[in-house]
Scaffold this active site. Structure first.
Site, short mmCIF file in Angstrom:
data_model
loop_
_atom_site.label_atom_id
_atom_site.label_comp_id
_atom_site.label_asym_id
_atom_site.label_seq_id
_atom_site.Cartn_x
_atom_site.Cartn_y
_atom_site.Cartn_z
CB CYS A 79 40.96 50.24 81.46
SG CYS A 79 42.59 50.67 80.92
CG HIS A 166 38.48 53.43 78.32
ND1 HIS A 166 38.50 53.47 79.78
CD2 HIS A 166 39.80 52.77 78.11
CE1 HIS A 166 39.63 53.24 80.31
NE2 HIS A 166 40.38 52.97 79.36
CD GLU A 168 35.17 54.39 80.40
OE1 GLU A 168 36.13 54.57 80.68
OE2 GLU A 168 34.92 53.26 80.37
#
EC number: 6.3.5.2
Length: 189
Positions: A79, A166, A168
């Site tokens: 990001c 993202h 994660e």
């Protein structure tokens, strides 16, 4: 693969601790460091790789520009970290067509090391208002979406990668696979 040491650079993003946890859950040695940590302190840790987290604004990116230009280890920008890599190498960032927090579909243009086995399409979670608008000279365009043309990129000669989404967060499909691909790059470097 051996256990690697991966430092997560905190850019004050809401998901920084999720990056740390995802890396730890994949059996890597990891810790979060402030984005103003001097380069010599980072090198003293002898990391195998750096992950630049997302964050709310580029003005709070600390020393990330220096890290991507001066530290010779694999780097993954997520990001804002992705955007910082682009800016550090002469790319341009601007406000995106659509901001916000949503599930999107990514089209893999070139698998490369980081996106190996993830395409041709991936459902991911995005949370951003800004995006890379112009790739730095020589950078390789790896992925796109309907709302963001430059979803992923890599440096032409160094193991430096950026993704706008993202990996994660649990909503991202194949996020662990992307991180594992990055760890394999770190392991070979």
């Amino acid at each position: 693969m051996r256990e690697l040491k991966i430092l997560v650079v905190n850019n004050y993003g809401q998901f920084c601790h999720l990056i740390h946890r995802a890396v730890r859950d994949l059996d890597m040695d990891t810790k979060i460091i402030p984005n103003v940590t001097p380069i010599e302190d980072i090198l003293a840790e002898e990391p195998d790789g750096l992950i630049l987290s997302g964050g709310p604004e580029m003005e709070r990116a600390g020393l990330c520009f220096d890290y991507v230009r001066e530290i010779d280890i694999p780097i993954l920008g997520i990001c804002l970290g992705h955007q910082a890599i682009a800016l550090a190498y002469g790319g341009h960032v601007h406000s995106g067509k659509k901001g916000g927090y949503a599930e999107i579909e990514i089209e893999v243009i070139e698998e490369d090391d980081i996106l190996r086995g993830l395409g041709p399409k991936i459902t991911v979670w995005a949370s951003h208002a800004d995006e890379v608008a112009i790739l730095p000279e020589g950078f390789i365009h790896l992925a796109r979406s309907d709302i963001c043309e430059i979803e992923a990129m890599r440096h032409p000669t160094k193991p430096i990668y950026g993704v706008q989404w993202h990996p994660e967060v649990s909503h991202t499909k194949k996020g662990d696979e992307l991180l594992t691909n990055f760890f394999e790059v770190c392991d070979r470097y």
